[in-house]
Structure formats: C-alpha cells, structure tokens
Motif scaffolding. Structure first.
Motif, short mmCIF file in Angstrom:
data_model
loop_
_atom_site.label_atom_id
_atom_site.label_comp_id
_atom_site.label_asym_id
_atom_site.label_seq_id
_atom_site.Cartn_x
_atom_site.Cartn_y
_atom_site.Cartn_z
N SER B 46 29.08 47.61 30.80
CA SER B 46 27.83 46.39 31.08
C SER B 46 26.64 47.12 30.64
O SER B 46 25.77 46.67 30.23
CB SER B 46 27.77 45.88 32.56
N GLN B 88 27.40 39.96 32.94
CA GLN B 88 28.32 39.82 34.19
C GLN B 88 27.94 39.20 35.28
O GLN B 88 28.66 38.43 36.19
CB GLN B 88 29.04 41.32 34.35
N ASP B 176 30.73 39.51 28.71
CA ASP B 176 31.07 40.59 29.69
C ASP B 176 32.06 40.09 30.61
O ASP B 176 31.52 39.08 31.54
CB ASP B 176 29.75 41.16 30.20
N GLU B 177 33.07 40.43 30.60
CA GLU B 177 34.18 39.83 31.43
C GLU B 177 34.15 38.23 31.51
O GLU B 177 34.06 37.84 32.80
CB GLU B 177 34.07 40.37 32.72
MG LIG Z 1 30.51 45.70 34.01
#
Ligand SMILES: [Mg+2]
Ligand SMILES: Nc1ncnc2c1ncn2[C@@H]1O[C@H](COP(=O)(O)OP(=O)(O)OP(=O)(O)O)[C@@H](O)[C@H]1O
Ligand SMILES: Nc1ncnc2c1ncn2[C@@H]1O[C@H](COP(=O)(O)OP(=O)(O)OP(=O)(O)O)[C@@H](O)[C@H]1O
Ligand SMILES: O[C@@H]1[C@@H](O)[C@@H](O)CO[C@H]1O
Ligand SMILES: [Mg+2]
Lengths: 354, 260, 319, 354, 260
Positions: B46, B88, B176-177
C-alpha cells in the motif's frame, strides 16, 4: 490459470438481481423519510412548538406581527454569525472569533468613515475585506500549519478583540452622527413595515444569506466538498478533493459573513461601539444556535437551515420568557434548561423516527 | 526491458517514524498490462502505490509517468494525470451518499445557465451514472443510490470504490485489494471489469492476496518483500506455490526475475 | 394608584450586589404603589445587546416607564428614542446617557466625583512628601474600559493631582508615580490576580485605586500574602455593606458611597407620577441630572475632604 | 477439499520471521522516541522555553522563587479545572460548566456554613457532593440520552451559574468573617514558605491531583477505557468496555474535581463570592490549557501532564507580560498571539520529530 | 436435529430505517463444530452475528445459548457468557497500542498490593502475552507491540483482532471475514488457528467469501440470502459451485437442506 476451481463461474449464471422490499409505506413512512433526508425539519418542529407554546401562554401580545418580527430583528446578528459558524463547524472546525470579527469590522467601517473621511460605502467594502482577510489567516493556520481550529480562533478572538479596543480607543460613534454624516452605514437598519410587522434589511439579508448558503451546500460541488472535508479530510483528500482550497474558501467566506454581521450590527444598534458584547459572547451564541440546529460538532453532518431555526428557537425562548416577566436569572436558568430540552426532543424525534 | 514503462518508480523510500515501509524500492508498470503486486501483510504494498499515486510523498526516490518525471503532491494531481486509485481504506466520506462519493471532485453540473452560473449539480445525471456503474458490478443489494455510504456493508462499500475508479481512470488504474471484502459474485464482476478495462488498453495495478485471482488475470507479478521489489515473475512460467514461496522468503527467486 | 401600570428596570447585570439592591429598592416601591415591575439585566457587564432587547420587550409589553442603567451610554440612545416615541418615560439610573438629555431624567451618582473624592482623600492622607513619592496602582474593571471605569479611574487620578492626558482613556498618563493598571472584572478573584501582577512588576506600590470594593478585598488578600497589607493605602467606590465593613476593618482606607436604593425608588415614583398626570421629574439645582449624592466613608477623615464616619456609612449602606 | 490448489502450503515452509531494522539510533533517535511515547514532553519544552525567554527579558525579578511560585498560585484554579476538563475531553466531550460548578460549590460551602451554621468540614463535603452530583447529571444526559456534551454542559453552565446567583442572593462572605468563624474553609490557602518560595496547599493539591490522574490514566484499566471511549466509542463498546460506566465515572469525577476547585478558590480569594470570574471564563481558560497541552478535542489522545503544562504556559505568559509592563489590552492581544504560537511550536516539534 | 445447538437464533428481524437486514432469520450452531456463513455482500451476515453477540438488539426474535434464552444488551454480556467476536469493523481503538486493544475490558493487574489497591496494570505480562499470540499467527512484521493500532497495515490490524478472539473465547468464537485483508501466509495461520480452537472443543462461526477456505474447514455451511437462512449444506455432499449457485440464487437449494 487452469489449476483453479471454476466454482466462481457459478455466480455468473445469476441473471436477475434480487432486492429487499420497503417495509414502511404510507404517511408515517413518508414522514420518517422526510426527517431523514431533511435534518432541519426537527429544529423546525421544535421552533413551531415553542411559538405555539408561548402563544398560548402570552396570547396576542406574543403572536402579534410586531412581536414575531421583533424576534427576527433580535436574532439577526446571531443568525448571520450562525451562518458563518455553520460553515466552519461543517468542516469539523469551530470559530470562537466570529463575534470579535463582527465588532472589529463594524468599528473599521465606522472609524474609516469618521476618522479618515473615507466615503461610507468604501469603508464598508474595506470592513468586508478585513473580515475576509482575518478569515484567511485563520484558514491558513488551520489548513496549512495544521493547528486545531479551536486554538487558532481562540487566539484570533483575543487578538481581534484587543485590536478592536486599541484601535478604537474605546470611542463610540454616536447614532446621531452616523445618521447625519454617513447614513449608508445604517443601510442594514432600513425598515420595511406593513401591518405592524417590521422587517429590516438586516433581517432580509440574514434570510437570503441562509437560503443562498443552503443552496450552495446542497446543490454545488463546493458544498459537497465542504461536507466531505468535515466528514473525513483524509478520505476527501484521497478522493480528489482540494482540501486546502475548500478550507480556505470556508474560512474566508466565514470571515466575510462575520463582517457582514458587523454591518448589520451598525444598522441594528445605530451606533458603532467597540465594547459591543457580541465580541465577547457572539461566539457562544452562534455555536449554541448551530448545535441546537442539529449540526454535529464533529463535522460533515447537518444543514444550515437547522442553524437558522436554532437561532430562532433561542430568540423565541428569550423574548417569550422576557415578555412573561421572568426574572433575568430565572430566564438564564430556563434558557439553559430549554437548550438541553430542545436537543433532547430533537434526539428523541430522530430515534423514534428511525 | 525494451518498452518504456508507463509508470515507473525508482529507489523509493518511505519511513513512518521508526518503521521503514519502503526501502529503496523500484517499480515498473508496462503499457496495457495487468501488473499484480503481492506480498505479506505489512510488506509495503500500500505504501508503494500511495507513493506513486500522490497519496504520500516519498522521502527519497523518483516517479516517472510515460518517461517524464512527476512530483505528485496530492492524489488530485495524480488523478488529473489520469491515474485513478482505489485505496485500501477506500477513501469514502461516510456521511455522504453513494452518488456524492462516486463523483467527489468531478461533479457534473447542469447544462446551461443553471450549471454555468448557479453552478448547480446535475443530480439526476449523476445518480443515473452511479446506478449504471453499480449494476455493471452486480451490486444490486444496494437499495438506495442516495443511501449514506456508512450504511453500506463492507463489501458494498468496496464495490462503490471500484466502480468509481473503473469509471474514471484514463491512463492507469490502481486497485489496492479491491476484492478483499467482496462476495464471490461481486469478486467475479470485479475481475471481469479488470479484464474489460485492460481490453480498453488501460494498464492496471492489482494488489491482492488472492493467488487464484492474481494468476488468473495478471500479465506480470511484482513480488514485494520487506519494503522492496524482490522480483517480477511471469505467471505462465511460475506456479502459485513458487510465488508464495518467494513472497514469504521460503525460496530464493530466480536471478533473471530479480534483475527485471 | 398604579393598578394596571407596568414598568421595567434594566440593569447592566444582576450579578453585582449594587444592581441587586437597586432592584430590591425598585421592587419595594413598585409594590407599595401597585405597579407591576419587570426586571431585565445584561448577561455580563457591558452587555448592550441584551439591554436593547429588553427595551424592545418593554415596548412590546406596553410598559409606562423604563428605569435604565445603560451599559453603552451612547449606543443605547436610538432604542431609547424608540421607547420615548412610544410614550414611555425613560429614566437613566446610576449612569447618564450620552447625550444626557436622551433620557427624560437621570438619577445618578457622579462617578467622576466619586473617584475624585477618594483621590483627594488619598493625597491628603499621604501628605505632600507621600504624594511626591507615591507608587500608584489602579485596579480597573475591564479591557473594554466601560464609562464607569474611565470616570472613576480618571476622577481618582485627578483628585490625586495627576495630569490625565485624554480624560476618556485609562492608561495614557505618563506620570512616573503610576506603576501600572490591570483589570479585575470587579470581583475578588480579579482583584487579587491584578494586585499580584502589579506587585511582581514593582513591589514598592503603596497606593491602590480599585473600581469597587470586591476588587479591593481581592487586592488586600494579595498584599496580605506578602505581609504588606498595613503599609498600602487602598481606596474604592460603592459603599456596599461588606465594603463599608472592610473600611471599618482597615482593609480599605476610604470608599465613595453611592445610593442605589434611592435612585430606584425615586425612579419608580417618577413613573407613577408620569402615568398619573404626565409630569416629569426635575433635575437638581444647577445640574442636568438629579444627583442622588455620593459620600466619602472613612474613619480617618482628612483635611479638606468632606467625609462621613463608618458608623454613618453602615446605616446608609446597601447589599 | 481436494479440489483446491495447495499453493498455500508453500507459506508454511517459512521458518524465520523477518523484520525491518530500526533506521534511527543514537541520541536523536531516543529523543524522537521520547517525544512519541510522551506527548506531554512538547508542552514541557514550550514551557521551559517560555520561562527561559522571560528570564532573559526580565532577569532575576522573574526567575525569583517568589515570581515562579506566584505563577503556581495564579494557575492553581485553572490547573485544577483543566484536570477535570482533560478527563472530559479525553472522552471526546467538552465541559463548559467547570467554572460555574466551581463557583457554585464554593458558594455552597460558604453559605451552608454561614447561613445554616453547619460545621465547615461538613459543608465542604456537601459542596464536593453537589459537584459530583452535577457531574452525574451531565454524564447521564451525555451517556444515556446521547446528547452532545457541548450542549449538555452549555445548558448546565447557564443553569448552575443562574442557580448560583439566585441561591447566594449575590451575597459575598468576607474573608475576615471566614477567618474568624470558619477557618477550615481557608484550608487550601494555608501556606508553606521557604526561601522566598510560597506553596499553598491548593497548589500542592493541584500537583498531586495531576500526578494521581496521570497514573490512573496510564496505568489502570479505567484509564485505558477512558482513552478507548474517547477514541471510538462504538469500537470500545464492541471490544467489551462498559462505555456508560466509564462516561459516568468521568463526568462524576470531573464534577468532584470542579468542587475541589471551588474549595481551592476560597483558599485563594479569602472570600466567597458568587460573581467570581471563574464562573464565566473558567471553562475557556481550562479548555485553552488542555488544548495547548496537546490534548485532542476529538478525544482519545493526549496526556494530563500536558494540560498541566498548558495551564502553566498561559500563567507564565500572563505574569511575564505584566511584569514586562505590557498594559492590559496589549497583554490580552499578546496572549492571543502566544496561544497560537505555543501550539504552532508544538506542531512543528512533532513534525520535525516524526 | 437431535443435538441441542449451543447457540440458536429464531425468527430474528433487524431493520435499519428502510433497509431490512435480517428478515425472520433462523440460525443454529452445534457444539464443537465449525459453521461457515456464506452469502452475497449485504445479505445480512454481519447483521446476523451482531444480533447473536449483543452488538445490536434485534427488533424481533430470540437467541438461545445452550438452550437458555438470552437477551444480550451489549457485547460485554455476550463476552461474559463466553462468546468472543471479531467484528468486520474489527472494533479497535486506533490511538491505543496493540496490547491495550488485545486486553481491552479484561486487563491484567499486577499481583499483590499494587494491583489490588493501586489497581496497577501488569504491562509486562500483557505485552508478553500479546507478543506470543501474534507470533502464533506469524504476524511478525509488526515491529513494536506498543505501536498504535492506527499505524498497522490493514492485514496486521485484522491479525490482532483474530488473536484477541482466539485467546479469550471460551464458549463460542465468531469470526466475521477474519482473513479478508490477510496475506497468504497469515490466512493459513488463521485457518490453522481455527482448527486448533475447534480441537479444543470450542465451536466457531466463520463468515467468509473465500470458498476454498470455507470448504476446507467448515463442518456445515449456512447459506444466507436476502436477510435469512436459505439452507444449510454439508461441504462433503455439495461442491463449491453448488454453494455459490444457492447463495446467488442461480439454483434452488435441495429441500432437506432448507428444512435443516
Ligand atoms: Mg495494504
Ligand atoms: N501512517 C503510518 N504510520 C506509521 N506506520 C505506518 C503507516 N502506514 C503504514 N505503516 C507501516 O508501514 C509498513 C507497511 O505498511 P503497508 O500498509 O504499506 O503494508 P501492505 O503491504 O499494504 O500490507 P497489507 O497487505 O496488510 O495491506 C507496516 O509495517 C505499517 O505498520
Ligand atoms: N448501521 C446500518 N445502518 C443502515 N443500514 C445498515 C446498517 N448496517 C447494515 N445495513 C444494511 O443492512 C444490509 C445487511 O448488511 P450486513 O452488513 O449485515 O451485510 P453482510 O452480509 O455482512 O455483507 P458483507 O459481506 O458485505 O459484509 C445491507 O443492505 C446494509 O446496507
Ligand atoms: O461595578 C460597578 C458597580 O460597582 C456599580 O457602581 C455600578 O456600576 C458597575 O459597573
Ligand atoms: Mg458483513
């Protein structure tokens, strides 16, 4: 990748999208819905209830056009300051300097006209400019230096108030002199009367200001950004809001509105006095109105109409209790009780309606 | 590497107090590709994408977009340059509505006088757009497009963020994810969406802990470990077990992958 | 008979015993004459807005007369005019309006005179050499320098024989005998802190002017804390009972006493008369207001300054 | 499930746990670390700098034991109130009623003794009880009725202050009378002197109070709960904290401490006066100290030692400026500047150190 | 069903304004089992476990623990009854340290006088315990046990929450998407931990969107759809594709599973 199971494709077969049913319908449902989408409705209900209550208690003396429009006149300064305060509080700030800026700018408008012989309209513009500039200083300290708004405006309050006393040399400019030499300074005090009702330009400006800000906050991108910054500044920044720009615009606009309140003060009181109490208690009065109006001190929630109704609620209680002849300390005490009660009712309505 | 990367990071360093999140890290995203970034929790993934998207300013190192050095001082600048990111943390304003959040910072104004001079927002247009984008993702349990984001389930919230990025990214999309909190159906839609975006020629950075997803869509895989790029591998040449072993330090990566 | 007549009393605050007494006086007289009295007060000293709102309320309520101790003597004039235009008799109590004829009549203490008396007394008590070497501190009311504050401070300095420079401003004098001034909010808390601050600046202070007796009591505590309570002369204004008792106890050297009960009862009588047959009260001979008088209270009378004894002062005291 | 890939087992082979290196070592690293783990250090630095600054400006007059202990005496009331305020602010609340409660309870201690002839120690206990009860009312409204603390304590402020005037009938109890008839009320004013330095019991109580609270906040479960409630009440609730109980204990303790401040007031002023300024501005003074001390108004962050240093910083500035000969209006203005500056320096140190 | 469920919900209803999150939902957790709960985003899974763990009070319906009716009015009461929950939002105090968060509400005091009368916390003991639990989960990129939770990566934070629940649960452990933000290695550890807890005889509710994980550890699978229990299936008798098809409404569940 061939190794993976293809269970996920089972999801794609899904054609229709299911959704839940609304379980609340009808009048009550609509009412609940209105309360949720319109946070200013609750203080409005409290306001109407208060007017009706005092109307029953005091009869036509209170329900007269004279008394009802008197309330508007009595809250005009706090109402304008509450508009400025609302903007700041929506960004999760707080402004303790609103009253002081109003007093200082009123003194500037007066002294520039009388001490330096500058034409009154120019002095007014200078006063508005000074208010905006003071707002800019606070905004910069909050946004760039990252100081807590409480501290910045606490310092600003003291600085502005002291500067006001020092600059004015404690001199009051008398109403009679303004009337004779610079009536433009009294512009906000111009009265429109009909059938016992009295509206000053200051009152009209207050109402217009609130409506314009309500529109801007609800229906423009700037307004959405103000809420986003107050809600979660970090998220707003990541989502692409110019947080610094938004904060600067809010503090400058608030400073400008405070200066407008300064001009309204001259119209209402006639004279220009550096010791006006607005400088000392205007901040608490404005914050009270805002919070009674249902705006969260943690930012990002509430509506400016609520703050306006909040100011009116306090005005109604004050005039009503005074007309009922309550002793001053009992009036203060009861206003204290009523502030808590108003917010408790607000809370209760929200709870019942959710 | 012969092709010039569209987005490139060199020697990036980011420290948080005593913690080193990025430790002289390099990074390359090639045109049109899907680059997956994998690594342990806390490896600095991240932090890496924040550093290349303007969300944090790296302590050291340089970022290049299409070969030109850039110094994003805020996500707004990165966005203006065409880089759209789903962080995230999602970066949503909880009290505002889904529509408000989707259009934050690029609101649509009414046509004509009302938009130009009164700066009035075109709420119906924005709502319709938002509804369409969410439908594309299959996020239909959302009952009210004007619902405050704070009343959504974790997965619904993530869906809104992904829809926002996909709708607006022009040069690079960073996720991010994006499927961490999503259900099976919703995750599938996001993967389809990623492939769809790729087919429009826009390269994507995908951070994910879901190896099957990564191996399904990625063209290349950047393995991140201890704050830096350990190696870059080709999913067609390595197995998931290899990737996980590299990432966790159980196995040394091949020399040519490290050089990449 | 005043039945059906209503009157208003508007004071600066109702936290100061001075105004509490004033209200008691007015209430007693109003009851006697059968007048309904509504009282109003500012939230803090100097609260002008609340006074404006109070006058507006009295107009809305149809009052016959208003007794007013104005916080902002010039600014209040327009709304006073509004009240008088509505046929209401407006009487200024304690504090004259600016201009003084903006009210129908003024029943007041001459605050400048009150200050002058204690200034003269202090000078006479110290003697010629003492005056020449005096180290003076003035403990005033507020940074906003309200009129009572300025009048008493400047009256004191004038009485003491100090050049005032601008008589409308506190603190612009350049006499080296003045160590400094500080504000007290007119209570013990402020009096003590202000005295401490000025003592820290210059411990040789030996004459202290205080805005009122609570501030004087606070100053005394500060002096006592460093053992100097017996070699400093404290003078004050008001003449409240605790204040006069403090003169008896040697806390305060002398105080100028004023008569709020008298002001209030005279005011109510004037309203009754106005309601009855439209007569307005008359000013004292040779003055443009009705002087309710001020008397110096001390047990250490000084030559050339008229004073009354503590015993007499106790009989006349209020609060 | 046999269908799944076994790539995940690759992770298990991992034996040793890697970890990053500390990149900052040595003196500077330790200093940074200290700043981070000890948020009160920054206001302490500002305080020491201010003392040194005025010491250079004013020389031994300012650095004398007399002047330095005078500052302690001058801040003792605000210091005690700031301790109460800290507790409330740590829970993300704010208490506008602290000063009013202090004044009312001092009046109760005095009037119960003089009006009803109750023994002074009993009156003091009653006063402390009333303070605690008032805190309980606010706490209940905040915790159970879920009203915003700002509004609750704003109302409480007005109610308590008005009740104070109504109950006392504006009567002052003179120092001489207390001395003669109920010296116990002056207990907090008892002096310990040596070598020019003067410590009153009030000062000592203030210091002890701060130390005890610092211990309780840092080293007991209750303290951790106070922080957790202020940080995120919902999370605290889910994590198993008795949020209601914690809030009640905090508001009641704060009320008790305010009453303690009332007792300290009697010791300091000698007399008992309902019109003490603390009732009107004690709240702002206490909040100022707390915020200068680096405690976040959003709750959950900061240390009570910081608030104590914050109170001292203001005290040093006030006395220093007066001693340097600034007149009251300029002092007022400069304090405003210095409040902002103190927090800006605080901010700057934190930034540089991170 | 012959065995008495350890935790049972009947006819649970929860509404949020216009939204119905739980719609007359039933629920059963049997002794010693791992019960997975799966369903679309927004299906009401989190609402369900909040309703049985005291975090929200259901508008209608009843909850039974070991056959006795319970009325949890707060998570504290549920916890006191032995039900430990990792909420999807994690329920951490961001500004407090990892240790503080792990022991929130059940702090350890020093032995003897200092603990009993001065109520002093035993920080070294708590820190040691916290460190051990995190090591068990392999969360070793955490550099400082006294770090504020807000400075942890998303995955690290989740690891702390799971460690807390596993360490303290005595009767039932509820995990709402415990591996959503976790890396491969960390997820594995959580699964191992779940099996470990089960082997200690404590039943577990696992909400997850990760089908392989669900099918790997679950004894039974509760399929949640539109605010209620659609069916309960045995992972040994149904495939992942079946489960997903039921969950998304693509396929009707078998009659006997619905009755369960
Ligand atoms: Mg992360
Ligand atoms: N704002 C911050 N303050 C202090 N430390 C931070 C901050 N943000 C990240 N860190 C630390 O930096 C390191 C890298 O964090 P980062 O969020 O980049 O990891 P990640 O690879 O994204 O992990 P995950 O897969 O869990 O999201 C972690 O040790 C984390 O604790
Ligand atoms: N506090 C709340 N206020 C209003 N609506 C809510 C609230 N919490 C949940 N909801 C609504 O209730 C429904 C169910 O939410 P819930 O969080 O239980 O879903 P979920 O199955 O856990 O989803 P996910 O897998 O995404 O976590 C959603 O439509 C959500 O928008
Ligand atoms: O403080 C003074 C009082 O003492 C009284 O004299 C009236 O005016 C007030 O301002
Ligand atoms: Mg959920």
């Amino acid at each position: 990748m061939s190794e993976t199971d293809n269970y996920e494709t089972a999801a794609s077969r899904d054609g229709d999208f299911a959704s839940f049913d609304d379980h609340k319908k009808g009048l009550l449902g609509h009412f609940h819905n209105a309360l949720h989408t319109n946070p200013a409705l609750v203080p409005l209900i409290v306001l109407v209830a208060a007017v009706i209550g005092f109307g029953i208690l005091l009869g036509s003396r209170f329900l007269s056009p004279f008394a009802l429009t008197l309330i508007l006149q009595q809250v005009q300064i706090v109402g304008v300051l509450a508009a400025a305060q609302t903007l700041i509080i929506l960004t999760a700030g707080i402004d303790l300097s609103v009253g002081a800026i109003a007093v200082l700018t009123s003194v500037i408008m007066g002294q520039f006209t009388f001490r330096y012989g500058i034409p009154a309209p120019v002095s007014v513009v200078i006063g508005l400019g000074v208010g905006t500039a003071l707002g800019a200083v606070s905004g910069w300290l909050v946004s760039r230096v990252k100081l807590p708004p409480f501290i910045v405006t606490l310092g600003m309050w003291q600085i502005v108030l002291a500067a006001n006393y020092l600059y004015s040399a404690n001199q009051t400019i008398r109403s009679q002199d303004i009337e004779a030499e610079a009536p433009f300074l009294h512009f906000m005090g111009v009265k429109l009367q009909f059938a016992g009702a009295t509206f000053t330009l200051g009152v009209i400006v207050m109402v217009l200001l609130v409506l314009i800000l309500a529109y801007a906050l609800k229906s423009t991108a700037w307004g959405r950004h103000v809420y986003a910054v107050g809600d979660d500044p970090e998220a707003a920044q990541l989502a692409g809001v110019n947080v610094h720009g938004t904060l600067m615009s809010v503090y400058m606009l608030a400073g400008f509105i405070c200066a407008l309140a300064g001009w309204v003060m001259i119209g209402r009181f006639g004279s220009v006095s550096p010791s006006a109490t607005t400088g000392v208690i205007g901040n608490i009065q404005a914050i009270t109105a805002v919070v009674i109006g249902g705006i969260s001190l943690f930012g990002g929630r509430g509506s400016i109409l609520g703050a306006f109704f909040g100011a009116l609620i306090v005005g109604v209680f004050e005039l009503g209790l005074r007309m009922a002849g309550a002793d001053p300390q009992w009036t203060f005490l009861l206003i204290g009780v009523l502030i808590i009660a108003a917010v408790a009712v607000d809370q209760w309505i929200r709870e019942v309606s959710s | 590497m012969s092709v010039e990367p569209i987005l490139k990071g060199r020697n990036l360093v980011k420290r948080y107090g005593k913690v080193t999140a990025l430790d002289h890290c390099d990074f390359d995203l090639l045109p049109g590709e899907i680059l997956a970034v994998i690594g342990d929790n806390g490896a600095g993934k991240s932090s890496l994408i924040k550093a290349v998207s303007g969300a944090v300013i790296p302590d050291e190192g340089e970022v290049f977009l299409e070969g030109r050095k850039v110094n994003f001082r805020s996500p707004i600048e990165a966005r203006a340059a065409g880089i759209e990111t789903v962080y995230q943390t999602l970066a949503m304003s909880p009290a505002l509505s889904i529509t408000d959040n989707m259009f934050m910072g690029r609101e649509i104004r009414k046509p004509g006088f009302r938009g130009k001079y009164l700066r009035q927002l075109d709420k119906p247009a924005m709502e319709k757009f938002a509804r369409d984008k969410l439908s594309e993702l299959g996020l239909m349990t959302i009952q009210n497009i004007n619902q405050a984001v704070e009343t959504l389930s974790g997965g619904q919230r993530q869906g809104v963020a992904v829809a926002r990025a996909a709708a607006f990214g022009s040069k690079v999309i960073i996720l991010d994810e994006p499927t961490a909190a999503l259900g099976v159906k919703e995750s599938r839609r996001v993967l389809e969406l990623i492939l769809d975006v790729k087919s429009r020629g826009i390269p994507i950075i995908l951070i994910s802990h879901n190896m099957p997803h990564v191996f399904e869509v990625a063209d290349r895989i950047h393995v991140h470990r201890l704050g830096r790029r350990l190696c870059v591998i080709d999913p067609k040449e390595h197995s998931m077990s290899d990737a996980v072993a590299f990432m966790t330090g159980a196995k040394e990566p091949p020399a040519e992958a490290v050089a990449a | 008979d005043g039945h059906g007549i209503s009157a208003c009393l508007i004071t600066k605050t109702d936290t100061n015993p001075f105004f509490v007494k004033m209200r008691e006086g007015a209430t007693a007289k109003a009851e006697e004459l059968g007048i309904t009295l509504n009282s109003y007060a500012g939230k803090v000293d100097g609260d002008h807005e609340t006074q404006v709102q109070a006058i507006e309320t009295c107009i809305a309520n149809g009052a016959k007369g208003i007794l007013l101790t104005a916080s902002d003597t010039a600014s209040i004039v327009p709304v006073v005019k509004q009240a008088r235009d509505a046929g209401i008799l407006v009487i200024a109590l304690d504090t004259p309006l600016e201009p003084i004829d903006a009210a129908d009549m003024t029943f007041a203490t001459d605050n400048f005179l009150a200050g002058e008396l204690i200034g003269k007394w202090a000078a006479a008590t110290l003697g010629e050499e003492g005056v020449a070497n005096a180290r003076i501190a003035t403990l005033d009311l507020a940074v906003s320098q309200p009129t009572v504050d300025v009048l008493r401070n400047q009256g004191f300095l004038q009485g003491f024989g100090i050049d005032l420079a601008d008589p409308n401003v506190i603190g612009d004098e350049d006499d080296p005998r003045i160590v400094g001034s500080d504000v007290t909010a007119g209570n013990e808390e402020g009096g003590r802190r202000a005295m401490e601050n000025l003592l820290a600046k210059d411990p040789s202070i030996n004459v202290v002017h205080t805005i009122n007796e609570p501030a004087a009591a606070g100053a005394y505590e500060a002096l006592k804390a460093i053992g100097r309570e017996n070699d400093v002369l404290i003078v004050s204004v008001d003449g409240g009972c605790p204040g006069v008792q403090n003169v008896a106890d040697g806390v305060i050297g002398a105080t100028s006493q004023q008569y709020p009960l008298l002001m209030a009862s005279l005011g109510i009588e004037a309203i009754a008369a106005w309601a009855k047959d439209g007569t307005k009260p008359q000013a004292s001979d040779g003055k443009d207001f009705f002087d309710t008088g001020v008397a110096l209270v001390t047990d250490r009378p000084a030559e050339g300054v008229d004073s009354i004894s503590v015993e007499e002062g106790m009989k006349l005291c209020w609060g």
